[in-house]
Design a protein around this motif. Structure first.
Motif, mmCIF file in Angstrom:
data_model
loop_
_atom_site.group_PDB
_atom_site.id
_atom_site.type_symbol
_atom_site.label_atom_id
_atom_site.label_comp_id
_atom_site.label_asym_id
_atom_site.label_seq_id
_atom_site.Cartn_x
_atom_site.Cartn_y
_atom_site.Cartn_z
ATOM 1 N N ILE A 1 -18.681 -3.334 -10.778
ATOM 2 C CA ILE A 1 -17.319 -2.970 -10.100
ATOM 3 C C ILE A 1 -16.849 -1.691 -10.124
ATOM 4 C CG2 ILE A 1 -15.824 -3.963 -11.939
ATOM 5 C CD1 ILE A 1 -15.663 -4.989 -8.364
ATOM 6 N N HIS A 2 -17.227 -1.054 -11.247
ATOM 7 C CA HIS A 2 -16.509 0.114 -11.811
ATOM 8 C C HIS A 2 -17.250 1.407 -10.749
ATOM 9 C CE1 HIS A 2 -14.032 2.255 -14.491
ATOM 10 N NE2 HIS A 2 -14.612 3.255 -14.378
ATOM 11 N N ALA A 3 -18.514 1.175 -10.596
ATOM 12 C CA ALA A 3 -19.579 2.097 -9.890
ATOM 13 C C ALA A 3 -19.027 1.785 -8.284
ATOM 14 C CB ALA A 3 -20.888 2.180 -10.066
ATOM 15 N N ILE A 4 -18.995 0.527 -8.073
ATOM 16 C CA ILE A 4 -18.442 0.302 -6.586
ATOM 17 C C ILE A 4 -16.995 1.027 -6.060
ATOM 18 C CG2 ILE A 4 -17.907 -1.619 -4.978
ATOM 19 C CD1 ILE A 4 -19.771 -3.382 -6.441
ATOM 20 N N CYS A 5 -16.114 0.890 -7.064
ATOM 21 C CA CYS A 5 -14.833 1.267 -6.994
ATOM 22 C C CYS A 5 -14.832 2.876 -7.042
ATOM 23 C CB CYS A 5 -13.876 0.926 -7.893
ATOM 24 S SG CYS A 5 -13.273 -0.779 -7.871
ATOM 25 N N SER A 6 -15.706 3.517 -7.815
ATOM 26 C CA SER A 6 -15.625 4.942 -7.608
ATOM 27 C C SER A 6 -16.128 5.497 -6.313
ATOM 28 C CB SER A 6 -16.444 5.563 -8.951
ATOM 29 O OG SER A 6 -17.675 5.125 -9.097
ATOM 30 N N THR A 7 -17.085 4.708 -5.812
ATOM 31 C CA THR A 7 -17.773 4.966 -4.659
ATOM 32 C C THR A 7 -16.685 4.878 -3.418
ATOM 33 O OG1 THR A 7 -19.720 4.295 -5.454
ATOM 34 C CG2 THR A 7 -19.706 4.642 -2.957
ATOM 35 N N LEU A 8 -16.150 3.640 -3.558
ATOM 36 C CA LEU A 8 -15.003 3.657 -2.708
ATOM 37 C C LEU A 8 -13.845 4.615 -2.594
ATOM 38 C CD1 LEU A 8 -14.151 -0.335 -3.101
ATOM 39 C CD2 LEU A 8 -15.108 0.689 -1.043
ATOM 40 N N TYR A 9 -13.741 5.036 -3.841
ATOM 41 C CA TYR A 9 -12.672 6.101 -3.945
ATOM 42 C C TYR A 9 -13.184 7.461 -3.309
ATOM 43 C CZ TYR A 9 -9.574 9.514 -6.064
ATOM 44 O OH TYR A 9 -8.705 10.686 -6.291
ATOM 45 N N ARG A 10 -14.603 7.756 -3.526
ATOM 46 C CA ARG A 10 -15.276 8.884 -3.171
ATOM 47 C C ARG A 10 -15.183 9.041 -1.548
ATOM 48 N NH1 ARG A 10 -20.648 9.937 -5.608
ATOM 49 N NH2 ARG A 10 -21.163 7.880 -4.050
ATOM 50 N N LEU A 11 -15.367 7.624 -1.062
ATOM 51 C CA LEU A 11 -15.376 7.523 0.480
ATOM 52 C C LEU A 11 -14.121 7.578 1.276
ATOM 53 C CD1 LEU A 11 -18.214 4.623 0.742
ATOM 54 C CD2 LEU A 11 -18.412 7.039 1.339
ATOM 55 N N GLY A 12 -13.135 7.880 0.264
ATOM 56 C CA GLY A 12 -11.717 8.078 0.884
ATOM 57 C C GLY A 12 -10.912 6.816 0.910
ATOM 58 N N VAL A 13 -11.214 5.886 0.049
ATOM 59 C CA VAL A 13 -10.391 4.584 0.165
ATOM 60 C C VAL A 13 -8.896 5.049 -0.812
ATOM 61 C CG1 VAL A 13 -10.010 2.141 -0.741
ATOM 62 C CG2 VAL A 13 -12.192 3.003 0.455
ATOM 63 N N PRO A 14 -7.905 4.681 -0.437
ATOM 64 C CA PRO A 14 -6.716 5.316 -0.948
ATOM 65 C C PRO A 14 -6.830 4.792 -2.657
ATOM 66 C CG PRO A 14 -5.933 4.189 0.908
ATOM 67 C CD PRO A 14 -7.524 4.027 0.461
ATOM 68 N N GLN A 15 -6.277 5.488 -3.380
ATOM 69 C CA GLN A 15 -6.639 5.487 -5.020
ATOM 70 C C GLN A 15 -5.868 4.074 -5.322
ATOM 71 O OE1 GLN A 15 -7.322 8.250 -7.531
ATOM 72 N NE2 GLN A 15 -6.413 7.329 -9.428
ATOM 73 N N PRO A 16 -4.590 4.120 -4.902
ATOM 74 C CA PRO A 16 -3.733 2.726 -5.309
ATOM 75 C C PRO A 16 -4.498 1.470 -5.149
ATOM 76 C CG PRO A 16 -2.426 4.258 -4.306
ATOM 77 C CD PRO A 16 -3.824 5.144 -4.001
ATOM 78 N N LEU A 17 -5.202 1.412 -3.942
ATOM 79 C CA LEU A 17 -6.085 0.138 -3.594
ATOM 80 C C LEU A 17 -7.219 0.230 -4.535
ATOM 81 C CD1 LEU A 17 -5.700 -1.757 -1.181
ATOM 82 C CD2 LEU A 17 -7.649 -0.449 -0.073
ATOM 83 N N VAL A 18 -7.972 1.278 -4.793
ATOM 84 C CA VAL A 18 -8.965 1.324 -5.724
ATOM 85 C C VAL A 18 -8.702 0.452 -7.228
ATOM 86 C CG1 VAL A 18 -11.005 2.570 -6.942
ATOM 87 C CG2 VAL A 18 -10.132 2.992 -4.253
ATOM 88 N N VAL A 19 -7.504 1.397 -7.738
ATOM 89 C CA VAL A 19 -7.029 1.159 -9.014
ATOM 90 C C VAL A 19 -6.658 -0.464 -8.908
ATOM 91 C CG1 VAL A 19 -5.048 1.554 -10.605
ATOM 92 C CG2 VAL A 19 -6.586 3.323 -9.494
ATOM 93 N N GLN A 20 -5.885 -0.859 -7.822
ATOM 94 C CA GLN A 20 -5.707 -2.365 -7.984
ATOM 95 C C GLN A 20 -6.905 -3.338 -8.078
ATOM 96 O OE1 GLN A 20 -3.080 -4.223 -7.607
ATOM 97 N NE2 GLN A 20 -2.032 -2.331 -8.031
ATOM 98 N N ILE A 21 -8.017 -2.975 -7.275
ATOM 99 C CA ILE A 21 -9.414 -3.623 -7.337
ATOM 100 C C ILE A 21 -9.627 -3.714 -8.758
ATOM 101 C CG2 ILE A 21 -11.547 -3.998 -6.629
ATOM 102 C CD1 ILE A 21 -10.759 -2.677 -4.130
ATOM 103 N N LEU A 22 -9.809 -2.589 -9.512
ATOM 104 C CA LEU A 22 -10.294 -2.270 -10.772
ATOM 105 C C LEU A 22 -9.370 -3.336 -11.838
ATOM 106 C CD1 LEU A 22 -11.112 1.406 -11.661
ATOM 107 C CD2 LEU A 22 -12.532 -0.481 -12.030
ATOM 108 N N PHE A 23 -8.298 -3.170 -11.762
ATOM 109 C CA PHE A 23 -7.487 -3.822 -12.528
ATOM 110 C C PHE A 23 -7.413 -5.132 -12.387
ATOM 111 C CE2 PHE A 23 -4.125 -0.212 -13.836
ATOM 112 C CZ PHE A 23 -5.156 0.410 -14.489
#
Lengths: 270, 256
Positions: free
Chosen positions: A139-161
Motif C-alpha cells: 500500500i505504501h508504494a501504491i500511495c507514493s505513486t498516486l502522489y507522484r501522479l498528482g493525486v492530492p496529498q490529503p487523499l493519499v494520506v487518508q488512504i495510508l492512515f
C-alpha cells in the motif's frame, strides 16, 4: 471470533506478500498501477452481454499470481468476502431482462442471465487485479505513486492512515471481544445489552490508541506532509511489461479470441 | 553544549477533565545527566514527560529545552532535540517495515536519501537490530520491538533521550540487554520508571514525584536508602539494596 482473527491475520499476509522479491515485485509501482488500471478499464469496456471475450483476460491474473508467487487460496478467500456484493449487484438482471437469447434444448437462456454472468466475471477479474496489485506492490508504494501522479496529498494520506488504522481498530476489537468472552459464561455471540458499552469502549480505545500513534508521528517530525520515498524504476523492463500487457489487453478487447480460435480450429476461417 | 539542558519552572498542568496532574514543579537537568523519574501510579511521571517534547503544553509555567521555550512555534526544533521513546512500542512503530519505520524521522527532517540510509543503518546497528530491517514491526518480539523503537528515536540523533517505562513487559534477559545498551549512550537521559533496580544501575540522580510535585530530588543511592521517603511515595527499596530473601529467611530460622 476465531474467524475475525484469521481475517485480521490475512490482512497482514497481504502486506507480507508485498515484501517478496519476485520479478513482479521488483517492477516499479507506477508500472503495476498503470497496468492494473488499464486492465480494469478494458474489462469495464466490454459490453454487458459479453462473456466469451472476457475469458482470455483471466490469463493476466493467472500469470501475475504465478510469477508473483501469490497463494491462490488467499486471493480466493478475499474474493469470497466480496462475493455477496457481486451477487447483489447482478441479482436483478435475470428478473428484469427476460429477452431470450439462446436455447439449449428445453432450457431458454435470457439476456438477464448472460449479463449477470458477465458482471460477475468482470467484478471477479477487477477485484482480483486490485488484490494482486496490493499483494505485489504494498500500500505504501501504491500511495507514493498516486502522489507522484498528482493525486492530492490529503487523499493519499487518508488512504495510508485508513489502511494503518484498520489494524489498530481490529486489534482493539479482538482484545475487547476476548475480554468479553472470557467473562461471559455463554459463549455464543454477544448479548444485546453489552453491545452499547462494547462499541462505546471500542470507539474510545481506538481514538486513544490512534492519538498515541499520531503523537509518536509528531515526535518524529511529522507535520501533515508525509514524505513518500519513491524507488527509481528500472526503465526498460517496466516499459516492456506495460507495453506487453497493453498489447494483450487490446488484442482481447478488439478480437474475440475464443471465437476466433474456435473458427480457426473448425476450419471456418475465411 | 547548551541544547542538552532542560529547565522547568513552576510547571502546572490540569487535564481537560479537571484532574490536576502537575503543580508548580521546577527542575534543572544538565548536559549528559542521567535522571530517573520515579513515583507511584498517577504521580505525574508520564504527564511530565509529555511536556518535554510538547505532546502536552503547560497550563502554567515554562519548559525550556536548550534555552528554547517549548511552544507551538518551537515544536519542530524541540522535537529534533528531544527523542521520546513511548511506553508501548506498538504505538511508536507504524510503518510497514522496520527500515521504513526508523527512516520515518530522518526523512521528515528532509535529509537526502544517502544520509537517511546511513542514519538508519547506524541506529539499527547500535541497538543490535540491523538484521530485522526488512521485517514488519508487528512480527517482532517485545524486546526487539523496544530496540527498534529506540532506534527510531536514535536515527534522529536527539540531544536528550526521554523514555517512559523502557523495561516494562521485557523478559529479564531483554531487560538486561536494554540496560547495557542505555549505559553506552552519552545523551542526556531522562527515564520514567517503576524499575528501581534499573534506575539504580543507570541513573546517578533520581527525582521522586508524588501528587504532581517533587517529593525529593537527589543522588539515586541516597534516595533509595531513605525508607520513610520511599514509603511515602508508594515505592520500595530496589531489590539489589534489600537483603537477600533466602539469607534473611535462613537467618530468621537461626534465631528461632
Amino acid at each position: 471470533m476465531v474467524k475475525l482473527e484469521s481475517n485480521w491475520l490475512d490482512l497482514r499476509t497481504l502486506d507480507e506478500l508485498a515484501l517478496q522479491k519476485t520479478p513482479i515485485h521488483q517492477l516499479g509501482a507506477g508500472t503495476k498501477l498503470g497496468t492494473t488500471l488499464a486492465f480494469i478499464m478494458v474489462i469495464a469496456s466490454f459490453s454487458r452481454y459479453e462473456v466469451t471475450g472476457l475469458i482470455p483476460c483471466v490469463f493476466y491474473p493467472i500469470v501475475l499470481i504465478t510469477l508473483g508467487r501469490l497463494p491462490y487460496q488467499l486471493l480466493l478467500k478475499r474474493l469470497l468476502l466480496v462475493a455477496p456484493v457481486i451477487l447483489f449487484i447482478g441479482l436483478f438482471n435475470p428478473l428484469f431482462d427476460r429477452v431470450p437469447v439462446a436455447a439449449v434444448g428445453p432450457l431458454v437462456v435470457t439476456g438477464g442471465w448472460i449479463s449477470f454472468l458477465s458482471i460477475s466475471v468482470k467484478l471477479i477479474l477487477t477485484i482480483t487485479a486490485a488484490l494482486i496489485l496490493i499483494a505485489t506492490t504494498g500500500i505504501h508504494a501504491i500511495c507514493s505513486t498516486l502522489y507522484r501522479l498528482g493525486v492530492p496529498q490529503p487523499l493519499v494520506v487518508q488512504i495510508l492512515f485508513m489502511y494503518r488504522y484498520i489494524h489498530v481498530l481490529l486489534e482493539e476489537v479482538l482484545k475487547t471481544l476476548q475480554a468479553y468472552q472470557l467473562r461471559s459464561c455463554h459463549n455464543s455471540g454477544i448479548g444485546y445489552q453489552a453491545w452499547g458499552s462494547l462499541l462505546g469502549q471500542l470507539l474510545l480505545r481506538t481514538i486513544a490508541r490512534a492519538q498515541r500513534i499520531y503523537q509518536a508521528m509528531l515526535c518524529r517530525g511529522y507535520d501533515g506532509h508525509i514524505i513518500l520515498e519513491t524507488t527509481a524504476a528500472r526503465k526498460k523492463p517496466d516499459l516492456l511489461y506495460f507495453a506487453g500487457w497493453l498489447l494483450f489487453f487490446s488484442l482481447c478487447r478488439l478480437v474475440n479470441l475464443p471465437q476466433w480460435l474456435g473458427t480457426f480450429i473448425t476450419g471456418g476461417l475465411p | 553544549m547548551s541544547h542538552h539542558t532542560l529547565d522547568i519552572t513552576d510547571l502546572s498542568y490540569t487535564y481537560p477533565d479537571g484532574t490536576a496532574a502537575l503543580s508548580a514543579l521546577s527542575l534543572h537537568i544538565g548536559h549528559g545527566e542521567s535522571v530517573a523519574i520515579v513515583g507511584a501510579n498517577g504521580s505525574g511521571k508520564t504527564t511530565l514527560l509529555s511536556h518535554l517534547n510538547g505532546v502536552l503544553l503547560p497550563t502554567a509555567g515554562t519548559v525550556n529545552i536548550g534555552g528554547f521555550p517549548v511552544t507551538k512555534q518551537t515544536l519542530p526544533q524541540i522535537r529534533r532535540t528531544v527523542g521520546m521513546v513511548f511506553q508501548n512500542p506498538d504505538d511508536q512503530l507504524f510503518m510497514p517495515t522496520v527500515y521504513e519505520d526508523v527512516a520515518f524521522g530522518p526523512v521528515n527532517m528532509g535529509l537526502p536519501s544517502t544520509d537517511v540510509k546511513a542514519r538508519v543503518t547506524a541506529a539499527l546497528t547500535t541497538v543490535g537490530a540491523l538484521e530485522l530491517s526488512d521485517r514488519p514491526p508487528y512480527r517482532l518480539s517485545g524486546g526487539q520491538k523496544r530496540a527498534v523503537a529506540i532506534a527510531t528515536v536514535l536515527a534522529m540523533e536527539p540531544a536528550i533521550l526521554v523514555m517512559d517505562e523502557p523495561t516494562a513487559a521485557l523478559d529479564p534477559w531483554a531487560r538486561r540487554q536494554l540496560i547495557e545498551l542505555l549505559r553506552t549512550f552519552t545523551h542526556t537521559k531522562i527515564i520514567a520508571t517503576h524499575d528501581l533496580d534499573m534506575a539504580l544501575d543507570l541513573c546517578e540522580r533520581t527525582i521522586v514525584l508524588a501528587n504532581g510535585s517533587i517529593l525529593k530530588d537527589g543522588p539515586t543511592a541516597e534516595v533509595f536508602r531513605n525508607l520513610p521517603l520511599l514509603a511515602q511515595a508508594h515505592l520500595e527499596q530496589p531489590f539489589s539494596l534489600q537483603n537477600c530473601p533466602l539469607c534473611s529467611k535462613s537467618m530468621g530460622n537461626n534465631t528461632l
